[in-house]
Design an enzyme around this catalytic site. Structure first.
Site, PDB file in Angstrom:
ATOM      1  N   HIS A 106       0.829  -1.204   0.000  1.00  0.00           N
ATOM      2  CA  HIS A 106       0.000   0.000   0.000  1.00  0.00           C
ATOM      3  C   HIS A 106       0.868   1.260   0.000  1.00  0.00           C
ATOM      4  CE1 HIS A 106      -3.658   2.338   1.192  1.00  0.00           C
ATOM      5  NE2 HIS A 106      -2.723   3.129   1.696  1.00  0.00           N
ATOM      6  N   GLU A 107       1.849   1.289   0.882  1.00  0.00           N
ATOM      7  CA  GLU A 107       2.713   2.472   0.982  1.00  0.00           C
ATOM      8  C   GLU A 107       3.590   2.613  -0.264  1.00  0.00           C
ATOM      9  OE1 GLU A 107       1.906   4.557   3.187  1.00  0.00           O
ATOM     10  OE2 GLU A 107       0.647   3.135   4.251  1.00  0.00           O
ATOM     11  N   HIS A 160       1.760   4.540  -2.950  1.00  0.00           N
ATOM     12  CA  HIS A 160       1.910   5.982  -2.761  1.00  0.00           C
ATOM     13  C   HIS A 160       3.287   6.443  -3.267  1.00  0.00           C
ATOM     14  CE1 HIS A 160      -1.707   6.635  -0.383  1.00  0.00           C
ATOM     15  NE2 HIS A 160      -1.350   5.723   0.491  1.00  0.00           N
TER      16      HIS A 160
END
Length: 157
Positions: free
Chosen positions: A67-68, A71
């Protein structure tokens, strides 16, 4: 797991799922309480909540890292890196990253909407229902400017 091992894990996940290198710092941050991790825009570093590894295991940690990294890679490519952006949602689906991390077992879910405060206007008898308390000495009725009085507190238990 140490910060060095986390750094290696993030680099491996980045190459395996994104086919791009991770060239910044990945560390554990013990101050994170309500989130699994965060990507810092200014430094491009990733911080991970170590309690997710300890309580939910390596698979949950890998999901948070994915998820990170979504980003991270989108921000560096100057694409939509925010949760509501289409680029972000598409990349999350491609790599199988979770939108949200699971709740920690030691952190019980709080029901913020458990109480409803009911107020009545003394002038026009209008009834107000609010999730937060209202300072009846400071606020007045929006219709007639009359004084307010708290009638009851409803709970959903």
């Amino acid at each position: 797991m140490t910060n060095e091992e986390l750094q290696l894990l993030v680099e491996e996940v980045s190459l395996q799922f994104f086919q791009k290198p991770f060239r910044h710092l990945a560390i554990f941050n013990s101050r994170l309480k309500t989130t699994g991790g965060r990507y810092i825009l200014q430094t491009h570093n990733i911080e991970i909540n170590k309690r997710y590894l300890e309580q939910l295991g390596r698979e949950e940690l890998i999901g948070i890292v994915k998820h990170e990294l979504c980003h991270y890679h989108l921000h560096l490519e100057k694409k939509g890196y925010k949760h509501q952006d289409k680029d972000f949602k598409n990349l999350m689906m491609q790599v199988g990253a979770p939108r949200f991390c699971r709740q920690l077992p030691d952190r019980p879910k709080t029901n913020r909407s458990a109480k409803i405060y009911v107020y009545s206007c003394l002038g026009c008898s209008l009834v107000f229902k609010r999730k937060r308390t209202v300072n009846v000495k400071k606020y007045v009725c929006g219709r007639c400017k009359g004084k307010l009085k708290q009638i009851t507190v409803l709970t959903s238990e």
